[in-house]
Design an enzyme around this catalytic site. Structure first.
Site, PDB file in Angstrom:
ATOM      1  CE  LYS A  25      -4.321   0.450   3.627  1.00  0.00           C
ATOM      2  NZ  LYS A  25      -3.567  -0.299   4.659  1.00  0.00           N
ATOM      3  NE  ARG A 100      -0.597   5.379   4.244  1.00  0.00           N
ATOM      4  CZ  ARG A 100      -0.579   4.277   3.499  1.00  0.00           C
ATOM      5  NH1 ARG A 100      -1.057   4.276   2.294  1.00  0.00           N
ATOM      6  NH2 ARG A 100      -0.087   3.160   4.003  1.00  0.00           N
ATOM      7  NE  ARG A 139       2.308  -6.245   2.466  1.00  0.00           N
ATOM      8  CZ  ARG A 139       1.683  -5.115   2.802  1.00  0.00           C
ATOM      9  NH1 ARG A 139       0.416  -4.934   2.476  1.00  0.00           N
ATOM     10  NH2 ARG A 139       2.323  -4.173   3.468  1.00  0.00           N
ATOM     11  NE  ARG A 172       4.966  -2.832   0.718  1.00  0.00           N
ATOM     12  CZ  ARG A 172       3.848  -2.257   1.124  1.00  0.00           C
ATOM     13  NH1 ARG A 172       2.688  -2.623   0.610  1.00  0.00           N
ATOM     14  NH2 ARG A 172       3.869  -1.316   2.036  1.00  0.00           N
ATOM     15  NE  ARG A 183       4.586   0.043   6.230  1.00  0.00           N
ATOM     16  CZ  ARG A 183       4.384  -1.241   5.914  1.00  0.00           C
ATOM     17  NH1 ARG A 183       5.287  -2.147   6.205  1.00  0.00           N
ATOM     18  NH2 ARG A 183       3.292  -1.600   5.304  1.00  0.00           N
TER      19      ARG A 183
HETATM   20  P1  ADP Z   1       0.259  -0.562   3.293  1.00  0.00           P
HETATM   21  O1  ADP Z   1      -0.563  -1.281   2.253  1.00  0.00           O
HETATM   22  O2  ADP Z   1       1.137  -1.498   4.035  1.00  0.00           O
HETATM   23  O3  ADP Z   1      -0.585   0.295   4.154  1.00  0.00           O
HETATM   24  P2  ADP Z   1       1.100   1.179   1.121  1.00  0.00           P
HETATM   25  O4  ADP Z   1       1.553   0.307   0.008  1.00  0.00           O
HETATM   26  O5  ADP Z   1      -0.270   1.766   1.018  1.00  0.00           O
HETATM   27  O6  ADP Z   1       1.268   0.389   2.506  1.00  0.00           O
HETATM   28  O7  ADP Z   1       2.121   2.380   1.326  1.00  0.00           O
HETATM   29  C1  ADP Z   1       3.516   2.165   1.418  1.00  0.00           C
HETATM   30  C2  ADP Z   1       4.205   3.477   1.750  1.00  0.00           C
HETATM   31  O8  ADP Z   1       3.961   4.421   0.680  1.00  0.00           O
HETATM   32  C3  ADP Z   1       3.696   4.190   2.990  1.00  0.00           C
HETATM   33  O9  ADP Z   1       4.357   3.732   4.161  1.00  0.00           O
HETATM   34  C4  ADP Z   1       4.040   5.659   2.669  1.00  0.00           C
HETATM   35  O10 ADP Z   1       5.415   5.916   2.845  1.00  0.00           O
HETATM   36  C5  ADP Z   1       3.756   5.736   1.182  1.00  0.00           C
HETATM   37  N1  ADP Z   1       2.355   6.134   0.895  1.00  0.00           N
HETATM   38  C6  ADP Z   1       1.402   5.383   0.268  1.00  0.00           C
HETATM   39  N2  ADP Z   1       0.250   6.072   0.150  1.00  0.00           N
HETATM   40  C7  ADP Z   1       0.475   7.289   0.719  1.00  0.00           C
HETATM   41  C8  ADP Z   1      -0.337   8.438   0.935  1.00  0.00           C
HETATM   42  N3  ADP Z   1      -1.631   8.477   0.528  1.00  0.00           N
HETATM   43  N4  ADP Z   1       0.226   9.505   1.564  1.00  0.00           N
HETATM   44  C9  ADP Z   1       1.514   9.483   1.965  1.00  0.00           C
HETATM   45  N5  ADP Z   1       2.321   8.431   1.813  1.00  0.00           N
HETATM   46  C10 ADP Z   1       1.821   7.335   1.190  1.00  0.00           C
HETATM   47  P1  ADP Z   2      -2.871  -3.619   3.306  1.00  0.00           P
HETATM   48  O1  ADP Z   2      -3.028  -3.195   1.856  1.00  0.00           O
HETATM   49  O2  ADP Z   2      -3.961  -3.082   4.183  1.00  0.00           O
HETATM   50  O3  ADP Z   2      -1.508  -3.302   3.837  1.00  0.00           O
HETATM   51  P2  ADP Z   2      -2.856  -6.373   2.275  1.00  0.00           P
HETATM   52  O4  ADP Z   2      -4.132  -6.537   1.507  1.00  0.00           O
HETATM   53  O5  ADP Z   2      -1.615  -6.220   1.487  1.00  0.00           O
HETATM   54  O6  ADP Z   2      -3.029  -5.200   3.370  1.00  0.00           O
HETATM   55  O7  ADP Z   2      -2.747  -7.623   3.248  1.00  0.00           O
HETATM   56  C1  ADP Z   2      -1.655  -7.753   4.168  1.00  0.00           C
HETATM   57  C2  ADP Z   2      -1.275  -9.226   4.302  1.00  0.00           C
HETATM   58  O8  ADP Z   2      -2.314  -9.925   4.990  1.00  0.00           O
HETATM   59  C3  ADP Z   2      -1.106  -9.958   2.967  1.00  0.00           C
HETATM   60  O9  ADP Z   2      -0.071 -10.900   3.126  1.00  0.00           O
HETATM   61  C4  ADP Z   2      -2.456 -10.646   2.734  1.00  0.00           C
HETATM   62  O10 ADP Z   2      -2.318 -11.843   1.980  1.00  0.00           O
HETATM   63  C5  ADP Z   2      -2.902 -10.935   4.161  1.00  0.00           C
HETATM   64  N1  ADP Z   2      -4.354 -10.822   4.357  1.00  0.00           N
HETATM   65  C6  ADP Z   2      -5.186  -9.870   3.850  1.00  0.00           C
HETATM   66  N2  ADP Z   2      -6.452 -10.061   4.286  1.00  0.00           N
HETATM   67  C7  ADP Z   2      -6.412 -11.140   5.105  1.00  0.00           C
HETATM   68  C8  ADP Z   2      -7.410 -11.868   5.873  1.00  0.00           C
HETATM   69  N3  ADP Z   2      -8.682 -11.465   5.890  1.00  0.00           N
HETATM   70  N4  ADP Z   2      -7.013 -12.920   6.579  1.00  0.00           N
HETATM   71  C9  ADP Z   2      -5.713 -13.325   6.577  1.00  0.00           C
HETATM   72  N5  ADP Z   2      -4.729 -12.716   5.880  1.00  0.00           N
HETATM   73  C10 ADP Z   2      -5.074 -11.639   5.149  1.00  0.00           C
END
Ligand code: ADP
Ligand code: ADP
Length: 231
Positions: A25, A100, A139, A172, A183
């Site tokens: 994302k 979410r 990541r 992170r 998660r």
């Molecule tokens: P990821 O990219 O791995 O899905 P995020 O960076 O979006 O993780 O979110 C990290 C943490 O921040 C989540 O595990 C949650 O605790 C909190 N968080 C982020 N966005 C939301 C949301 N829209 N509602 C509730 N908690 C959130």
């Molecule tokens: P999210 O916000 O959904 O948690 P991220 O964009 O942070 O996901 O991506 C999670 C991890 O996967 C990062 O280390 C990123 O570099 C890697 N990644 C993202 N998209 C791809 C892809 N299409 N193929 C391989 N690795 C990816």
């Protein structure tokens, strides 16, 4: 062929990226926002910023995020409401990690109407859960500009250093295996139902997120450009 973004072309819609942690994302939302010079609104980044600055919101959120649970809707909604009021959001923006929960999605629907947007454009990054562990444990994020890397899949040219701005790459705290499980469970229980919710509204665009970053990016752009602006 993937359509191009014209110079100064406005996004003129609100794009939502749905998908489990690690689906890509952030990577895709950043790139789409960059192409249209639109704001990229990551609620995770906003919360981490509050934690880093030690605000009272950050102090409440930190232990919850550390356990891999969702922060309460009331906190997130207040933060989002304040952000989308700002003038840079008037020509569309990209959400990453929001909504979410179904309650957040309902709130967003109402709020967008008030801001003159008809409906959000929802992209679901669909992926087999078995791929996610490698993406999450690998990541690394730049401390300065927030650029996202992966030590296995998308390593920087020099280990630990951002290619774009030379910033330090950090892991992170919630990308450790013991927090990844909770998660993913929170996603299944509270966020996955949003795909059905938006599906029923006819707003869901599903993209295969297992492909390369570039291929997924092309699909995203194609899909966004296939539907007229939603204002
Ligand atoms: P990821 O990219 O791995 O899905 P995020 O960076 O979006 O993780 O979110 C990290 C943490 O921040 C989540 O595990 C949650 O605790 C909190 N968080 C982020 N966005 C939301 C949301 N829209 N509602 C509730 N908690 C959130
Ligand atoms: P999210 O916000 O959904 O948690 P991220 O964009 O942070 O996901 O991506 C999670 C991890 O996967 C990062 O280390 C990123 O570099 C890697 N990644 C993202 N998209 C791809 C892809 N299409 N193929 C391989 N690795 C990816």
């Amino acid at each position: 062929m993937t359509p191009d973004v014209r110079p100064h072309e406005k996004l003129n819609r609100v794009v939502i990226f749905l998908g489990p942690p690690g689906a890509g994302k952030g990577t895709q939302a950043k790139e789409l926002a960059r192409k249209f010079s639109a704001p990229h609104l990551s609620t995770g980044d906003m919360l981490r910023e509050h934690v880093a600055q030690g605000t009272s919101l950050g102090q409440r959120a930190q232990p919850i995020m550390g356990r891999g649970e969702l922060v309460p809707d009331s906190i997130v909604l207040r933060m989002v409401a304040e952000r989308i009021e700002r003038p840079d959001c008037s020509h569309g923006f990209v959400f990453d990690g929001f909504p979410r929960t179904v309650a957040q999605a309902k709130y967003l629907g109402e709020s967008l109407k008030q801001h003159g947007y008809k409906r959000p454009f929802v992209i679901h990054l669909a992926i087999d859960p078995s791929i996610l562990l490698r993406r999450l444990t690998g990541r690394r994020t730049c401390k300065v500009g927030g650029e996202i890397y992966n030590v296995y899949e998308r390593p920087p040219k020099v280990a630990g250093i951002c290619d774009a701005d030379g910033g330090e790459l950090v892991q992170r705290p919630d990308d450790r295996e013991e927090v990844i499980g909770p998660r993913l469970q929170a996603y299944e229980k509270q966020t996955a139902p949003l795909a059905a919710y938006y599906g029923r509204l006819g707003l869901l665009h599903v993209i295969d997120a297992a492909k390369s970053v570039e291929e997924v990016g092309q699909q995203v752009l194609q899909s966004v450009k296939s539907v007229r602006g939603a204002r």
